[in-house]
Design a protein around this motif. Structure first.
Motif, mmCIF file in Angstrom:
data_model
loop_
_atom_site.group_PDB
_atom_site.id
_atom_site.type_symbol
_atom_site.label_atom_id
_atom_site.label_comp_id
_atom_site.label_asym_id
_atom_site.label_seq_id
_atom_site.Cartn_x
_atom_site.Cartn_y
_atom_site.Cartn_z
ATOM 1 N N MET A 1 68.562 -51.362 19.932
ATOM 2 C CA MET A 1 67.959 -51.187 18.621
ATOM 3 C C MET A 1 66.641 -51.958 18.525
ATOM 4 O O MET A 1 65.635 -51.396 18.123
ATOM 5 N N ILE A 2 66.661 -53.230 18.902
ATOM 6 C CA ILE A 2 65.438 -54.033 18.824
ATOM 7 C C ILE A 2 64.366 -53.477 19.755
ATOM 8 O O ILE A 2 63.208 -53.357 19.364
ATOM 9 N N ILE A 3 64.769 -53.101 20.951
ATOM 10 C CA ILE A 3 63.803 -52.551 21.905
ATOM 11 C C ILE A 3 63.170 -51.285 21.339
ATOM 12 O O ILE A 3 61.944 -51.108 21.408
ATOM 13 N N ASN A 4 63.985 -50.407 20.776
ATOM 14 C CA ASN A 4 63.446 -49.166 20.179
ATOM 15 C C ASN A 4 62.492 -49.474 19.040
ATOM 16 O O ASN A 4 61.456 -48.815 18.890
ATOM 17 N N ASN A 5 62.817 -50.472 18.229
ATOM 18 C CA ASN A 5 61.941 -50.843 17.114
ATOM 19 C C ASN A 5 60.636 -51.452 17.607
ATOM 20 O O ASN A 5 59.571 -51.172 17.050
ATOM 21 N N ILE A 6 60.692 -52.261 18.647
ATOM 22 C CA ILE A 6 59.460 -52.825 19.216
ATOM 23 C C ILE A 6 58.579 -51.698 19.731
ATOM 24 O O ILE A 6 57.385 -51.646 19.444
ATOM 25 N N ARG A 7 59.177 -50.781 20.481
ATOM 26 C CA ARG A 7 58.406 -49.642 21.011
ATOM 27 C C ARG A 7 57.812 -48.799 19.885
ATOM 28 O O ARG A 7 56.680 -48.337 19.963
ATOM 29 N N VAL A 55 54.602 -57.720 12.190
ATOM 30 C CA VAL A 55 55.700 -57.269 11.337
ATOM 31 C C VAL A 55 56.664 -58.429 11.110
ATOM 32 O O VAL A 55 56.583 -59.460 11.785
ATOM 33 N N SER A 56 57.588 -58.235 10.191
ATOM 34 C CA SER A 56 58.605 -59.262 9.952
ATOM 35 C C SER A 56 59.707 -59.145 10.998
ATOM 36 O O SER A 56 59.892 -58.081 11.616
ATOM 37 N N VAL A 57 60.431 -60.234 11.170
ATOM 38 C CA VAL A 57 61.588 -60.221 12.073
ATOM 39 C C VAL A 57 62.581 -59.158 11.602
ATOM 40 O O VAL A 57 63.157 -58.430 12.420
ATOM 41 N N ASN A 58 62.753 -59.035 10.302
ATOM 42 C CA ASN A 58 63.677 -58.034 9.749
ATOM 43 C C ASN A 58 63.316 -56.621 10.182
ATOM 44 O O ASN A 58 64.197 -55.788 10.391
ATOM 45 N N GLU A 59 62.035 -56.347 10.297
ATOM 46 C CA GLU A 59 61.586 -55.018 10.726
ATOM 47 C C GLU A 59 62.115 -54.685 12.115
ATOM 48 O O GLU A 59 62.456 -53.543 12.406
ATOM 49 N N LEU A 60 62.218 -55.691 12.971
ATOM 50 C CA LEU A 60 62.689 -55.456 14.340
ATOM 51 C C LEU A 60 64.201 -55.255 14.405
ATOM 52 O O LEU A 60 64.708 -54.686 15.367
ATOM 53 N N TYR A 61 64.908 -55.713 13.375
ATOM 54 C CA TYR A 61 66.364 -55.550 13.338
ATOM 55 C C TYR A 61 66.810 -54.333 12.525
ATOM 56 O O TYR A 61 67.992 -54.067 12.414
#
Length: 66
Positions: A1-7, A55-61
């Motif tokens: 999930m985090i990897i997909n959000n970073i990408r 972005v916020s940390v929350n955005e990555l989660y």
């Protein structure tokens, strides 16, 4: 999930992966290994990655369409 959000953020903002890596304090190779799941993304890395992405940390989660 985090990897997909970073990408996703990298793609949406038109950023270069190597630039994000360096801003977050990683070598481009180490960051690439994390995004390709060859190296774990440790929890303590997330704030630096979020800052580099603007972005916020929350955005990555975030899940899906939240």
């Amino acid at each position: 999930m985090i990897i997909n959000n970073i990408r996703r953020v990298i793609r949406l903002k038109g950023l270069k992966q190597c630039v994000v890596a360096e801003k977050a304090g990683f070598t481009p190779n180490a960051f690439s290994s994390m995004l390709n799941e060859r190296k774990a993304i440790m929890a303590e890395y997330i704030p630096d990655i979020a800052l580099a992405l603007g972005v916020s940390v929350n955005e990555l989660y975030k899940k899906g369409d939240e």
